[in-house]
Motif scaffolding. Sequence first.
Motif, PDB file in Angstrom:
ATOM      1  N   PRO A   1    -143.005  65.089 -15.820  1.00 35.16           N
ATOM      2  CA  PRO A   1    -143.752  66.350 -15.794  1.00 35.16           C
ATOM      3  C   PRO A   1    -143.844  66.931 -14.377  1.00 35.16           C
ATOM      4  N   ALA A   2    -144.053  66.067 -13.383  1.00 30.96           N
ATOM      5  CA  ALA A   2    -144.187  66.559 -12.007  1.00 30.96           C
ATOM      6  C   ALA A   2    -142.898  67.223 -11.538  1.00 30.96           C
TER       7      ALA A   2
ATOM      8  N   ARG B   1    -140.314  63.060  -7.392  1.00 25.12           N
ATOM      9  CA  ARG B   1    -139.321  61.985  -7.476  1.00 25.12           C
ATOM     10  C   ARG B   1    -139.829  60.778  -8.248  1.00 25.12           C
ATOM     11  N   GLY B   2    -141.156  60.713  -8.497  1.00 23.31           N
ATOM     12  CA  GLY B   2    -141.772  59.552  -9.117  1.00 23.31           C
ATOM     13  C   GLY B   2    -142.924  59.066  -8.259  1.00 23.31           C
ATOM     14  N   PRO B   3    -143.512  57.919  -8.574  1.00 25.07           N
ATOM     15  CA  PRO B   3    -144.647  57.422  -7.785  1.00 25.07           C
ATOM     16  C   PRO B   3    -144.217  57.002  -6.385  1.00 25.07           C
TER      17      PRO B   3
ATOM     18  N   ILE C   1    -142.415  54.769   3.717  1.00 19.93           N
ATOM     19  CA  ILE C   1    -142.432  55.119   2.305  1.00 19.93           C
ATOM     20  C   ILE C   1    -142.067  53.921   1.422  1.00 19.93           C
ATOM     21  N   VAL C   2    -142.772  53.786   0.306  1.00 18.62           N
ATOM     22  CA  VAL C   2    -142.456  52.815  -0.744  1.00 18.62           C
ATOM     23  C   VAL C   2    -142.220  53.636  -2.007  1.00 18.62           C
ATOM     24  N   GLN C   3    -141.083  53.426  -2.672  1.00 18.99           N
ATOM     25  CA  GLN C   3    -140.742  54.322  -3.772  1.00 18.99           C
ATOM     26  C   GLN C   3    -139.703  53.695  -4.703  1.00 18.99           C
ATOM     27  N   THR C   4    -139.461  54.367  -5.825  1.00 20.63           N
ATOM     28  CA  THR C   4    -138.434  53.940  -6.760  1.00 20.63           C
ATOM     29  C   THR C   4    -137.071  54.416  -6.270  1.00 20.63           C
TER      30      THR C   4
END
Length: 385
Positions: free
Chosen positions: A277-278, A341-343, A353-356
């Motif tokens: 959705p974001a 992009r996701g959480p 940054i920490v991300q998927t």
Amino acid sequence: MGLLAGTLAAPSVVLARVRPLRIGVIGSWSGPYAGGGRQFDAGMSVWLAAHNQQIAGRPVELLRRDVPGSAPEQARRNAQDLVENERVDLLTGLDFSSNAYAVGTVAVQAKLPLVVMNAASSGITARCPYAVRLSFTIAQVTLPLARWALQQGLREVCTVVADYASGVDAESAFVAGITAGGGQVGAMLRVPLNTLDYSAYMLRLRELKPQAVFFFLPSGQMPATFLKFWRDRGMADTGIRLLATGDATDDHYLQGIGELADGLVTSHHYSFAHESPANRRFTGVFETEYGSHLRPGYFAVAAHDALAAIDAAMTSPSARGNASGERLVDAFRGLKFESPRGPIEIDAHTRDIVQTVYIRRTERRDGRWVNREFERFERVRDPGA
């Protein structure tokens, strides 16, 4: 360089009484990398439009400085001017790591937060205690691709990277991932920046005939040219699998090279086609504002998220009432929110940054070329930290 844009503030009496938040933005708005500056602008514009042109209840002034490409001394001078003469509250932007390191020294001297929108060298936040990164690192998006390759049984590989710092980072991360899993690297080929003839490299790879070739070339002309040589020299017919990071299929220019990249597997942290959705809100507003001719890429998403992070830090209980200097930097630590992009989150210790990280395949969907995500590695930290 002079000021390239003025105040983005709502013209109300109430806002006029509030001191504007002055943000110095350093990036490329001219030269071969000018697309990055346009993406920075678009990403920030989308966020500000959704938040009444305010950050933490204050009108915003974006003071842009054009530093075309890698020019650390020019970046440092511009940062010094923004700090001493323009009295900015924060520094941001920064497409090239060399420029980020130079601006980092100014941020430390001035005790101002430095919010990185792109520069992807692993050492930036370690070198500058005032730096916070909202983009990615080369190693962060490369290592998962090596792990995915091993899962597919691709254990004999070669690498082709541009011979500069980010290329070496990509090479090191991919090789480390492959060898840690018991794979073998037949050759590590480095090509000069702006190389346009890959004939010799194609010949060498054909002779070695590994199961897969990983390549890293900076977004723009180099990956498109490499992919054209790969196609024209019939390399796909050899059975060699081709892998790359998402720089090769940047959404910003993917429509122009889609056929060359058809079926290419890449790894990265953002795709225009990301299903959430974001992201649907983000891409919808982006298209309303800019039409279909300008697609958001990872530069635009990082710029959007940088403003979101600044707003969250400045309105946090730890910073409210004293949102400057070290206290504001500390307010970024541990931030978590949902990005297009996701959480994502900011590591409380490294400020990185920490991300998927997603594994994607380039394909045509509804007449448009996209990077379709089909596998993910969640909460990936920078392995080089």
